[in-house]
Design a protein around this motif. Structure first.
Motif, mmCIF file in Angstrom:
data_model
loop_
_atom_site.group_PDB
_atom_site.id
_atom_site.type_symbol
_atom_site.label_atom_id
_atom_site.label_comp_id
_atom_site.label_asym_id
_atom_site.label_seq_id
_atom_site.Cartn_x
_atom_site.Cartn_y
_atom_site.Cartn_z
ATOM 1 N N LYS A 172 -3.026 -1.452 -5.620
ATOM 2 C CA LYS A 172 -3.661 -1.219 -4.087
ATOM 3 C C LYS A 172 -4.087 -2.579 -3.589
ATOM 4 C CE LYS A 172 -7.336 1.403 -2.018
ATOM 5 N NZ LYS A 172 -8.372 2.635 -2.240
ATOM 6 N N GLN A 173 -4.793 -3.369 -4.497
ATOM 7 C CA GLN A 173 -5.339 -4.471 -4.050
ATOM 8 C C GLN A 173 -4.349 -5.640 -3.839
ATOM 9 O OE1 GLN A 173 -7.606 -5.040 -7.523
ATOM 10 N NE2 GLN A 173 -9.577 -5.145 -6.475
ATOM 11 N N ALA A 175 -1.157 -4.659 -2.710
ATOM 12 C CA ALA A 175 -0.721 -3.978 -1.471
ATOM 13 C C ALA A 175 -1.478 -4.263 -0.140
ATOM 14 C CB ALA A 175 -0.728 -2.641 -1.390
ATOM 15 N N GLU A 176 -2.780 -4.367 -0.332
ATOM 16 C CA GLU A 176 -3.732 -4.796 0.729
ATOM 17 C C GLU A 176 -3.508 -6.543 1.265
ATOM 18 O OE1 GLU A 176 -7.695 -3.753 -0.564
ATOM 19 O OE2 GLU A 176 -7.296 -1.604 -0.031
ATOM 20 N N ARG A 177 -3.432 -7.158 0.049
ATOM 21 C CA ARG A 177 -3.478 -8.598 0.290
ATOM 22 C C ARG A 177 -1.885 -8.894 0.660
ATOM 23 N NH1 ARG A 177 -5.602 -12.987 -2.833
ATOM 24 N NH2 ARG A 177 -7.073 -11.546 -3.367
ATOM 25 N N ASN A 179 -0.105 -6.926 2.631
ATOM 26 C CA ASN A 179 0.165 -6.062 3.753
ATOM 27 C C ASN A 179 1.556 -5.007 3.584
ATOM 28 O OD1 ASN A 179 -2.018 -6.940 5.465
ATOM 29 N ND2 ASN A 179 -0.683 -8.808 6.066
ATOM 30 N N ARG A 180 1.570 -4.452 2.422
ATOM 31 C CA ARG A 180 2.567 -3.399 1.961
ATOM 32 C C ARG A 180 1.870 -2.255 1.449
ATOM 33 N NH1 ARG A 180 7.635 -6.627 0.432
ATOM 34 N NH2 ARG A 180 7.413 -8.549 1.024
ATOM 35 N N SER A 181 2.783 -1.425 1.340
ATOM 36 C CA SER A 181 2.199 0.026 0.825
ATOM 37 C C SER A 181 1.885 -0.305 -0.800
ATOM 38 C CB SER A 181 3.175 1.006 1.042
ATOM 39 O OG SER A 181 4.520 0.832 0.429
ATOM 40 N N PRO A 182 1.325 0.470 -1.678
ATOM 41 C CA PRO A 182 1.277 0.508 -2.856
ATOM 42 C C PRO A 182 2.730 0.642 -3.447
ATOM 43 C CG PRO A 182 -0.492 1.394 -2.142
ATOM 44 C CD PRO A 182 0.214 1.245 -0.922
#
Length: 203
Positions: A172-173, A175-177, A179-182
């Motif tokens: 999850k982290q 993905a946030e970094r 800019n994608r989905s998990p």
């Protein structure tokens, strides 16, 4: 590079052989670069380029060669990591007064279970939360080889490996970094590991 050749380079460097010194430092550039990237937090990335840390570390290694007392590859890499940690903390204090996290952790680029028949994903999957970062990627004889192989991967593959395996972020982290989905990050990570394993096997 064999241990004997590495030790020969160290001895020749101590004797003032600049060719040997250049080879010794260049062999470790990808290794130091990967660790430097892993040690720079998101808030530092807008202030500090990992290449600046690498250059500073290699420069200080060149200038302080007489301070290195070891004989082996593991001792040499440990010495370089110490210089890098010091420089990372200096940069962190310069921009934030103090590091926001403990950048003193050592990251090891190795291949635990490299000959056990495990898939790349199994070999590289994070273990329990008590595992130290220095054991994520395995035994120290393979650190330079591993770093060189990672440096040859596409940039997004390098990024996902660095975030997941070196910084130990959750999907999850990551993905946030990135800019994608998990889910997309997990697929990217698996592809990156498979390509990395292919490169290692080819080597």
């Amino acid at each position: 590079m064999s241990q004997s050749h590495f030790q020969e380079l160290i001895q020749r460097t101590r004797a003032g052989d600049r060719v040997a010194e250049n080879e010794l430092l260049s062999k470790c550039r990808a290794y130091i670069s990967l660790i430097a990237r892993a040690q720079i937090e998101g808030w530092m990335r807008t202030k500090v380029d990992a290449s600046d840390l690498v250059q500073q570390t290699l420069l200080e290694a060149h200038q302080g060669l007489e301070q290195f007392k070891g004989e082996t590859e593991a001792e040499w890499l440990g010495w370089l990591r110490g210089i890098l940690r010091h420089n990372t903390l200096d940069f962190a204090r310069q921009y934030q007064g103090a590091a926001k996290r403990d950048v003193k952790r050592e990251f090891s680029l190795d291949q635990n279970g490299a000959n056990t028949g495990q898939s790349a994903a199994q070999k590289w999957e994070l273990q329990d939360s008590m595992e130290t970062p220095s054991r994520i990627l395995l035994n120290r004889e393979q650190e330079i080889l591993m770093a060189d192989a990672v440096s040859e991967l596409p940039e997004d593959y390098q990024e996902v490996i660095m975030l997941r395996n070196l910084q130990r972020l959750s999907f999850k982290q990551v993905a946030e970094r990135m800019n994608r989905s998990p889910g997309a990050v997990q697929m990217l990570w698996l592809r990156a590991l498979n390509q990395l394993q292919e490169r290692l096997e080819h080597r």
